[in-house]
Scaffold this motif. Structure first.
Motif, PDB file in Angstrom:
ATOM      1  N   ALA A  43       0.827  -1.213   0.000  1.00  0.00           N
ATOM      2  CA  ALA A  43       0.000   0.000   0.000  1.00  0.00           C
ATOM      3  C   ALA A  43       0.858   1.258   0.000  1.00  0.00           C
ATOM      4  O   ALA A  43       0.540   2.255  -0.663  1.00  0.00           O
ATOM      5  CB  ALA A  43      -0.942  -0.014   1.201  1.00  0.00           C
ATOM      6  N   TRP A  44       1.956   1.217   0.738  1.00  0.00           N
ATOM      7  CA  TRP A  44       2.864   2.354   0.780  1.00  0.00           C
ATOM      8  C   TRP A  44       3.614   2.512  -0.542  1.00  0.00           C
ATOM      9  O   TRP A  44       3.942   3.619  -0.961  1.00  0.00           O
ATOM     10  CB  TRP A  44       3.838   2.212   1.941  1.00  0.00           C
ATOM     11  N   GLN A  45       3.879   1.405  -1.222  1.00  0.00           N
ATOM     12  CA  GLN A  45       4.527   1.494  -2.529  1.00  0.00           C
ATOM     13  C   GLN A  45       3.616   2.170  -3.545  1.00  0.00           C
ATOM     14  O   GLN A  45       4.072   2.954  -4.384  1.00  0.00           O
ATOM     15  CB  GLN A  45       4.950   0.106  -3.020  1.00  0.00           C
ATOM     16  N   LEU A  46       2.306   1.889  -3.455  1.00  0.00           N
ATOM     17  CA  LEU A  46       1.368   2.569  -4.349  1.00  0.00           C
ATOM     18  C   LEU A  46       1.419   4.076  -4.147  1.00  0.00           C
ATOM     19  O   LEU A  46       1.365   4.849  -5.106  1.00  0.00           O
ATOM     20  CB  LEU A  46      -0.054   2.057  -4.103  1.00  0.00           C
ATOM     21  N   LEU A  47       1.508   4.505  -2.891  1.00  0.00           N
ATOM     22  CA  LEU A  47       1.547   5.934  -2.583  1.00  0.00           C
ATOM     23  C   LEU A  47       2.851   6.573  -3.027  1.00  0.00           C
ATOM     24  O   LEU A  47       2.868   7.652  -3.642  1.00  0.00           O
ATOM     25  CB  LEU A  47       1.346   6.146  -1.080  1.00  0.00           C
ATOM     26  N   LEU A  48       3.973   5.909  -2.739  1.00  0.00           N
ATOM     27  CA  LEU A  48       5.292   6.512  -2.955  1.00  0.00           C
ATOM     28  C   LEU A  48       5.829   6.329  -4.369  1.00  0.00           C
ATOM     29  O   LEU A  48       6.496   7.218  -4.906  1.00  0.00           O
ATOM     30  CB  LEU A  48       6.296   5.937  -1.961  1.00  0.00           C
TER      31      LEU A  48
END
Length: 209
Positions: A43-48
């Motif tokens: 999920a954090w990879q999608l954001l970053l």
């Protein structure tokens, strides 16, 4: 359109911006390949690492409008300002803008610094209280977000500003418009977002599931 900000010969550089003291960082090659989930959760990879609008993502996550507190609009001339190397792609003289991105209820979610060609900044940021994405969307500006660097590190100023303990995740990218670099942006996200995205890292067991 006449720009409000004009460079001067006796330019005095303003107080600096809040760059992470990185304990780890990666470039374009790492970004294209993605990171192990034990280092950065999906999920954090999608954001970053994604090329979508963080302003829009934050609004979808929190269910509140994303608002901006502008804390700095400073002419820096041709100074490289301690920015990522890509600042050289943005024509000078330049203007630096620093903001907090927060919910309408006041929770700070991200910090961002951007560098613009000073003579054109008014053309794209007609309402300075709006997030960049909202300003450009109003103008129907077609953009390409080119993520070039990712960081993991600390900042005393951001720890105080977020009221959250680091380390923090950040990134920098270029906005391209009509094949030309429009602005360089450096963003850092608050760990408060774990409330919506879950932990920033998965355990080795969960990562294998």
């Amino acid at each position: 359109m006449t720009a409000t900000f004009r460079p001067t010969n006796n330019l005095t550089l303003p107080v600096g911006w809040h760059r992470l003291s990185a304990t780890w960082q990666g470039g374009e090659e790492v970004i294209q390949q993605s990171l192990p989930h034990t280092q950065l959760a999906p999920a954090w990879q999608l954001l970053l690492l994604g090329d979508g609008s963080p302003t829009r993502h934050l609004q979808l996550l929190t269910g509140e409008p994303t608002e901006v507190d502008v804390i700095d609009m400073s002419l820096i001339g041709m100074d490289l300002d301690g920015a990522p190397e890509l600042i050289k792609a943005v024509p000078g003289p330049r203007l630096r803008r620093q903001v907090w991105l927060r919910t309408a209820s006041g929770q700070r979610l991200a910090y961002a610094t951007s560098w613009w060609e000073a003579s054109h900044v008014d053309e794209y940021l007609q309402n300075r209280s709006l997030p960049i994405w909202a300003s450009l969307a109003r103008l129907r500006t077609e953009l390409y977000r080119d993520v070039q660097g990712i960081y993991y590190g600390d900042s005393d100023a951001l720890q105080s500003g977020f009221d959250e303990t680091g380390p923090f995740w950040g990134r920098h990218y270029l906005f391209w418009h009509h094949g030309q670099p429009l602005t360089l942006i450096y963003e850092v996200f608050s760990p408060y977002l774990t409330k919506y995205l879950g932990p920033t890292q998965l355990s080795s067991i969960n990562a294998e599931v």
